[in-house]
Design a protein around this motif. Structure first.
Motif, short mmCIF file in Angstrom:
data_model
loop_
_atom_site.label_atom_id
_atom_site.label_comp_id
_atom_site.label_asym_id
_atom_site.label_seq_id
_atom_site.Cartn_x
_atom_site.Cartn_y
_atom_site.Cartn_z
N TRP A 133 45.30 22.89 4.12
CA TRP A 133 44.52 23.33 2.96
C TRP A 133 43.03 23.22 3.26
CZ3 TRP A 133 41.16 19.67 1.21
CH2 TRP A 133 41.45 18.35 1.54
N ALA A 134 42.28 23.97 2.48
CA ALA A 134 40.82 23.91 2.57
C ALA A 134 40.24 24.17 1.19
CB ALA A 134 40.30 24.97 3.55
N GLU A 135 39.10 23.54 0.92
CA GLU A 135 38.38 23.77 -0.32
C GLU A 135 37.01 24.35 0.01
OE1 GLU A 135 38.34 19.95 -2.26
OE2 GLU A 135 40.21 20.41 -3.30
N LEU A 136 36.63 25.35 -0.75
CA LEU A 136 35.33 25.99 -0.59
C LEU A 136 34.61 25.98 -1.92
CD1 LEU A 136 37.49 27.66 1.31
CD2 LEU A 136 35.50 29.04 1.74
N PRO A 137 33.31 25.72 -1.91
CA PRO A 137 32.55 25.83 -3.15
C PRO A 137 32.46 27.29 -3.58
CG PRO A 137 31.10 25.34 -1.31
CD PRO A 137 32.50 25.31 -0.78
N THR A 138 32.48 27.55 -4.87
CA THR A 138 32.39 28.93 -5.34
C THR A 138 30.98 29.49 -5.20
OG1 THR A 138 32.04 28.21 -7.63
CG2 THR A 138 34.30 28.74 -6.97
N GLU A 139 30.01 28.65 -5.03
CA GLU A 139 28.63 29.10 -4.83
C GLU A 139 28.29 29.03 -3.36
OE1 GLU A 139 26.63 30.44 -7.11
OE2 GLU A 139 28.26 30.20 -8.55
N ALA A 140 27.78 30.12 -2.81
CA ALA A 140 27.47 30.19 -1.38
C ALA A 140 26.40 29.19 -0.98
CB ALA A 140 27.03 31.61 -1.01
N VAL A 141 25.48 28.85 -1.87
CA VAL A 141 24.43 27.88 -1.55
C VAL A 141 25.06 26.55 -1.16
CG1 VAL A 141 22.48 26.60 -2.49
CG2 VAL A 141 22.77 29.02 -3.02
N GLU A 142 26.11 26.14 -1.87
CA GLU A 142 26.78 24.89 -1.55
C GLU A 142 27.49 24.99 -0.20
OE1 GLU A 142 29.28 23.79 -4.81
OE2 GLU A 142 27.68 24.15 -6.25
N ALA A 143 27.92 26.19 0.17
CA ALA A 143 28.61 26.37 1.45
C ALA A 143 27.67 26.07 2.62
CB ALA A 143 29.17 27.78 1.56
N VAL A 144 26.38 26.33 2.46
CA VAL A 144 25.42 26.03 3.52
C VAL A 144 25.39 24.53 3.79
CG1 VAL A 144 22.97 26.07 4.13
CG2 VAL A 144 24.03 28.07 3.10
N GLU A 145 25.37 23.72 2.73
CA GLU A 145 25.38 22.26 2.90
C GLU A 145 26.67 21.81 3.58
OE1 GLU A 145 24.81 20.66 -0.98
OE2 GLU A 145 22.81 21.54 -1.19
N ALA A 146 27.80 22.40 3.21
CA ALA A 146 29.08 22.05 3.83
C ALA A 146 29.07 22.43 5.30
CB ALA A 146 30.23 22.74 3.10
N THR A 147 28.47 23.56 5.63
CA THR A 147 28.39 24.01 7.02
C THR A 147 27.57 23.04 7.85
OG1 THR A 147 28.63 26.31 6.38
CG2 THR A 147 27.66 25.90 8.53
N GLU A 148 26.44 22.62 7.33
CA GLU A 148 25.59 21.67 8.06
C GLU A 148 26.33 20.35 8.29
OE1 GLU A 148 22.10 21.47 5.67
OE2 GLU A 148 21.35 23.41 6.36
N ALA A 149 27.05 19.87 7.30
CA ALA A 149 27.80 18.62 7.44
C ALA A 149 28.92 18.78 8.46
CB ALA A 149 28.37 18.18 6.10
N ALA A 150 29.55 19.94 8.49
CA ALA A 150 30.68 20.16 9.40
C ALA A 150 30.23 20.29 10.85
CB ALA A 150 31.44 21.42 8.99
N MET A 151 28.97 20.58 11.09
CA MET A 151 28.51 20.77 12.45
C MET A 151 28.22 19.47 13.17
SD MET A 151 26.25 24.22 12.15
CE MET A 151 26.04 24.30 13.92
#
Length: 173
Positions: A133-151
């Motif tokens: 499973w995976a969870e994604l924020p519905t707002e793309a702005v929040e996805a940027v923060e998740a991307t930075e943390a995942a890197m």
């Protein structure tokens, strides 16, 4: 089409099964895109969810020897929750890898981690398979923060209690 509020999104869900054949990856992408578009999810968030779904379905087809893949998609507040259930005919568990630049594969779960706020693995309730499973924020702005943390170079443990998920076969992508 107008965007739905968090309360309206709370009640949205979709489930579809697919045969475990390569053309099902495209069908999964198409189904997810249609559902999220119906729900008024932004194009960028929809694109991210489609990519995550594609990676999870591809991994299930590649690594599990399943006959059927079940995809579940639901929203809860400001999150999209994606699940791909396989028939768990493999002893390996999914784990994010750090591929070398020349590696042909190994980037699937890295992408999932970059686009998702969280992901993990658990056994299906009836013991008939495994759910990634995976969870994604519905707002793309929040996805940027998740991307930075995942890197970050460390591989986080999934939050679902499946601590052994990262002691997996490195062939999972």
């Amino acid at each position: 089409m107008g965007r739905l509020s968090g309360d309206e999104l709370l009640h949205k869900a979709g489930v579809f099964g697919l045969p475990a054949v390569p053309v099902s990856v495209a069908a999964a992408r198409r189904n997810v895109r249609e559902l999220l578009s119906e729900w008024g999810i932004s194009r960028e968030t929809c694109d991210n969810a489609v990519l995550v779904t594609s990676e999870l379905v591809t991994n299930a087809l590649t690594h599990t020897e399943s006959d059927l893949i079940v995809c579940r998609l639901r929203t809860a507040g400001d999150l999209i929750h994606l699940e791909v259930e396989d028939q768990n005919r493999s002893r390996t568990l999914p784990a994010r890898r750090q591929p070398k630049p020349d590696d042909q594969g190994g980037r699937g779960l890295l992408l999932v981690g970059m686009l998702s706020s969280d992901w993990g693995v658990r056994d299906a309730p009836q013991g008939t398979g495994r759910i990634v499973w995976a969870e994604l924020p519905t707002e793309a702005v929040e996805a940027v923060e998740a991307t930075e943390a995942a890197m970050s170079p460390a591989v986080p443990e999934p939050r679902d209690g499946s601590a052994d998920a990262h002691a997996a076969d490195p062939s999972w992508t």
